[in-house]
Design a protein around this motif. Structure first.
Motif, PDB file in Angstrom:
ATOM      1  N   GLU A 270     108.040  -4.406 -65.947  1.00  0.00           N
ATOM      2  CA  GLU A 270     107.410  -5.641 -66.430  1.00  0.00           C
ATOM      3  C   GLU A 270     105.926  -5.670 -66.094  1.00  0.00           C
ATOM      4  OE1 GLU A 270     107.088  -8.907 -68.589  1.00  0.00           O
ATOM      5  OE2 GLU A 270     108.954  -7.757 -68.352  1.00  0.00           O
ATOM      6  N   ILE A 271     105.587  -5.286 -64.865  1.00  0.00           N
ATOM      7  CA  ILE A 271     104.180  -5.290 -64.462  1.00  0.00           C
ATOM      8  C   ILE A 271     103.396  -4.264 -65.274  1.00  0.00           C
ATOM      9  CG2 ILE A 271     102.612  -4.822 -62.540  1.00  0.00           C
ATOM     10  CD1 ILE A 271     104.754  -5.849 -60.656  1.00  0.00           C
ATOM     11  N   GLY A 272     104.038  -3.145 -65.568  1.00  0.00           N
ATOM     12  CA  GLY A 272     103.382  -2.093 -66.339  1.00  0.00           C
ATOM     13  C   GLY A 272     102.947  -2.572 -67.712  1.00  0.00           C
ATOM     14  N   ARG A 273     103.734  -3.436 -68.334  1.00  0.00           N
ATOM     15  CA  ARG A 273     103.365  -3.951 -69.661  1.00  0.00           C
ATOM     16  C   ARG A 273     102.039  -4.701 -69.596  1.00  0.00           C
ATOM     17  NH1 ARG A 273     107.120  -3.631 -73.530  1.00  0.00           N
ATOM     18  NH2 ARG A 273     106.067  -5.252 -74.735  1.00  0.00           N
ATOM     19  N   HIS A 274     101.844  -5.445 -68.521  1.00  0.00           N
ATOM     20  CA  HIS A 274     100.577  -6.162 -68.356  1.00  0.00           C
ATOM     21  C   HIS A 274      99.420  -5.172 -68.242  1.00  0.00           C
ATOM     22  CE1 HIS A 274      97.505  -8.829 -66.666  1.00  0.00           C
ATOM     23  NE2 HIS A 274      97.303  -7.868 -65.762  1.00  0.00           N
TER      24      HIS A 274
ATOM     25  N   CYS B  44      95.965   2.532 -61.475  1.00  0.00           N
ATOM     26  CA  CYS B  44      97.051   1.653 -61.009  1.00  0.00           C
ATOM     27  C   CYS B  44      98.365   2.015 -61.693  1.00  0.00           C
ATOM     28  CB  CYS B  44      96.699   0.190 -61.301  1.00  0.00           C
ATOM     29  SG  CYS B  44      95.432  -0.506 -60.213  1.00  0.00           S
ATOM     30  N   LEU B  45      98.302   2.273 -62.998  1.00  0.00           N
ATOM     31  CA  LEU B  45      99.502   2.662 -63.738  1.00  0.00           C
ATOM     32  C   LEU B  45     100.074   3.982 -63.198  1.00  0.00           C
ATOM     33  CD1 LEU B  45      98.508   1.757 -67.403  1.00  0.00           C
ATOM     34  CD2 LEU B  45     100.548   0.946 -66.188  1.00  0.00           C
ATOM     35  N   ILE B  46      99.188   4.896 -62.865  1.00  0.00           N
ATOM     36  CA  ILE B  46      99.636   6.188 -62.322  1.00  0.00           C
ATOM     37  C   ILE B  46     100.347   5.981 -60.990  1.00  0.00           C
ATOM     38  CG2 ILE B  46      98.887   8.424 -61.423  1.00  0.00           C
ATOM     39  CD1 ILE B  46      96.557   8.286 -63.443  1.00  0.00           C
ATOM     40  N   GLU B  47      99.722   5.219 -60.103  1.00  0.00           N
ATOM     41  CA  GLU B  47     100.288   5.033 -58.767  1.00  0.00           C
ATOM     42  C   GLU B  47     101.606   4.285 -58.794  1.00  0.00           C
ATOM     43  OE1 GLU B  47      97.894   4.058 -55.365  1.00  0.00           O
ATOM     44  OE2 GLU B  47      96.048   4.398 -56.515  1.00  0.00           O
ATOM     45  N   MET B  48     101.708   3.265 -59.644  1.00  0.00           N
ATOM     46  CA  MET B  48     102.937   2.480 -59.637  1.00  0.00           C
ATOM     47  C   MET B  48     104.103   3.212 -60.312  1.00  0.00           C
ATOM     48  SD  MET B  48     102.455  -0.540 -62.514  1.00  0.00           S
ATOM     49  CE  MET B  48     100.939  -1.142 -61.780  1.00  0.00           C
ATOM     50  N   ASN B  49     103.804   4.314 -61.026  1.00  0.00           N
ATOM     51  CA  ASN B  49     104.870   5.076 -61.681  1.00  0.00           C
ATOM     52  C   ASN B  49     105.141   6.422 -61.024  1.00  0.00           C
ATOM     53  OD1 ASN B  49     105.850   3.640 -64.286  1.00  0.00           O
ATOM     54  ND2 ASN B  49     103.614   3.405 -64.351  1.00  0.00           N
ATOM     55  N   LEU B  50     104.526   6.656 -59.865  1.00  0.00           N
ATOM     56  CA  LEU B  50     104.752   7.932 -59.181  1.00  0.00           C
ATOM     57  C   LEU B  50     106.209   8.106 -58.750  1.00  0.00           C
ATOM     58  CD1 LEU B  50     101.573   8.468 -56.965  1.00  0.00           C
ATOM     59  CD2 LEU B  50     102.319   9.792 -58.945  1.00  0.00           C
TER      60      LEU B  50
ATOM     61  N   GLU C  42     101.799   3.504 -76.251  1.00  0.00           N
ATOM     62  CA  GLU C  42     101.322   2.280 -76.910  1.00  0.00           C
ATOM     63  C   GLU C  42     102.415   1.228 -76.813  1.00  0.00           C
ATOM     64  OE1 GLU C  42     100.373   3.314 -80.889  1.00  0.00           O
ATOM     65  OE2 GLU C  42      98.774   4.715 -80.353  1.00  0.00           O
ATOM     66  N   LEU C  43     102.021  -0.012 -76.540  1.00  0.00           N
ATOM     67  CA  LEU C  43     103.003  -1.091 -76.404  1.00  0.00           C
ATOM     68  C   LEU C  43     103.719  -1.382 -77.713  1.00  0.00           C
ATOM     69  CD1 LEU C  43     101.139  -3.642 -74.080  1.00  0.00           C
ATOM     70  CD2 LEU C  43     103.206  -2.333 -73.548  1.00  0.00           C
ATOM     71  N   THR C  44     103.111  -0.966 -78.821  1.00  0.00           N
ATOM     72  CA  THR C  44     103.743  -1.220 -80.121  1.00  0.00           C
ATOM     73  C   THR C  44     104.973  -0.331 -80.329  1.00  0.00           C
ATOM     74  OG1 THR C  44     102.191   0.362 -81.113  1.00  0.00           O
ATOM     75  CG2 THR C  44     101.608  -1.975 -81.217  1.00  0.00           C
ATOM     76  N   ARG C  45     105.094   0.706 -79.512  1.00  0.00           N
ATOM     77  CA  ARG C  45     106.287   1.546 -79.615  1.00  0.00           C
ATOM     78  C   ARG C  45     107.516   0.753 -79.156  1.00  0.00           C
ATOM     79  NH1 ARG C  45     104.895   7.067 -79.814  1.00  0.00           N
ATOM     80  NH2 ARG C  45     102.694   7.504 -79.345  1.00  0.00           N
ATOM     81  N   GLU C  46     108.586   0.891 -79.876  1.00  0.00           N
ATOM     82  CA  GLU C  46     109.806   0.184 -79.502  1.00  0.00           C
ATOM     83  C   GLU C  46     110.616   1.028 -78.523  1.00  0.00           C
ATOM     84  OE1 GLU C  46     111.896  -0.948 -82.991  1.00  0.00           O
ATOM     85  OE2 GLU C  46     110.299  -2.254 -83.728  1.00  0.00           O
ATOM     86  N   VAL C  47     109.987   1.324 -77.405  1.00  0.00           N
ATOM     87  CA  VAL C  47     110.635   2.137 -76.372  1.00  0.00           C
ATOM     88  C   VAL C  47     110.017   1.777 -75.029  1.00  0.00           C
ATOM     89  CG1 VAL C  47     108.978   4.035 -76.650  1.00  0.00           C
ATOM     90  CG2 VAL C  47     111.228   4.497 -75.662  1.00  0.00           C
ATOM     91  N   GLU C  48     110.829   1.813 -73.989  1.00  0.00           N
ATOM     92  CA  GLU C  48     110.323   1.557 -72.657  1.00  0.00           C
ATOM     93  C   GLU C  48     109.451   2.725 -72.195  1.00  0.00           C
ATOM     94  OE1 GLU C  48     110.471  -1.064 -70.869  1.00  0.00           O
ATOM     95  OE2 GLU C  48     111.870  -2.240 -72.103  1.00  0.00           O
TER      96      GLU C  48
END
Length: 279
Positions: A29-33, A54-60, A97-103
């Motif tokens: 959820e935070i990643g979407r932001h 930030c995205l890199i670190e939170m998804n390590l 891209e957020l427009t992709r219909e995939v997590e």
């Protein structure tokens, strides 16, 4: 007194301050932001780099999860595998891209996995083998372990071929290719000890090649034979190339067999002297 509730905005604020502290189940959820924020920033700016980091670190944690599936693949340190997997994560972040219909997790795992597999394919094989056989080796390892567990013994080539839906010869080829995955020094002690008294692997394999000198002599003889006159070259050709007998050669040349023998002996002495001078 009511306990304060942890809102989404609070989690996002903490993620900006310490992205590594974001729990895996909150990262979605935070990643979407963060992805939404990244879209509105200009690439190359300090703010863009910060949000991307930030995205890199939170998804390590996702990288560590994928990397753990490869921990039994080879002697590489896990830190190296994670580092390579992080490259895949970065590629996924840059292309998502957020427009992709995939997590994002579903999108990123193939990138991370692919980067790690490429690392193993390109850097861990001691001997180069075709990619087809490298992939067959992985299937072979999985099939062998499955049948060993099921049968309680080492499976036969025929049993592996049936499970892998390959021919026995293809399985044998994959087994042979597996020998190229790792190499051992010829100086390695058979016992595995570094003690100097141990017998080394080189003592059991390899032989002295006695034909190297023969090849060298062939190269040295070529100019010597070229210097012979036409009659001597013809004699050498008939005796040693056509492998004709001395009596047969004598009959063709119209001379005695003894004369042919003396001529050939003289030519051989000349060639031997030339070889001795060459060496």
């Amino acid at each position: 007194m009511e306990a304060s509730q942890d809102t989404g905005e609070d989690r996002i604020t903490r993620a900006y301050a310490d992205p590594a502290s974001v729990r895996p189940h909150d990262a979605r959820e935070i990643g979407r932001h963060f992805f939404d924020r990244l879209t509105g920033l200009e690439e190359g700016t300090h703010e863009y780099s910060y949000v991307r980091n930030c995205l890199i670190e939170m998804n390590l944690s996702l990288v560590h999860y994928v990397a753990s599936r490869f921990k039994h693949r080879g002697p590489q340190e896990m830190d190296d595998i994670v580092q390579v997997g992080t490259i895949g994560l970065i590629k996924a972040i840059d292309r998502f891209e957020l427009t992709r219909e995939v997590e994002f997790t579903s999108f990123a795992v193939p990138y991370i996995t692919g980067e790690i597999k490429r690392f193993f394919r390109d850097t861990t094989w001691a001997v180069h083998v075709p990619r087809r056989l490298q992939e067959a080796r992985l299937h072979l390892a999985t099939a062998t372990e499955e049948l060993r567990t099921r049968l309680g013994r080492i499976p036969t080539t025929v049993e592996l071929a049936e499970l892998m839906q390959l021919t026995p010869s293809e399985v044998a080829e994959a087994q042979k290719a597996s020998n190229g995955y790792a190499s051992v020094s010829l100086d390695a002690a058979i016992s595995g000890s570094s003690d100097e008294s141990d017998t080394m692997l080189a003592d059991f394999i390899g032989v002295d090649e006695d034909r190297f000198e023969l090849v060298d002599n062939f190269h040295s003889l070529a100019p010597l034979i070229a210097d012979l006159d036409e009659r001597d070259r013809r004699l050498i050709h008939m005796r040693f190339v056509e492998e004709r007998t001395q009596s047969d050669i004598a009959a063709e040349l119209g001379v005695s067999q003894m004369h042919v023998s003396r001529l050939i002996s003289k030519i051989i002495r000349t060639l031997r002297a030339g070889l001795a001078d060459a060496h």
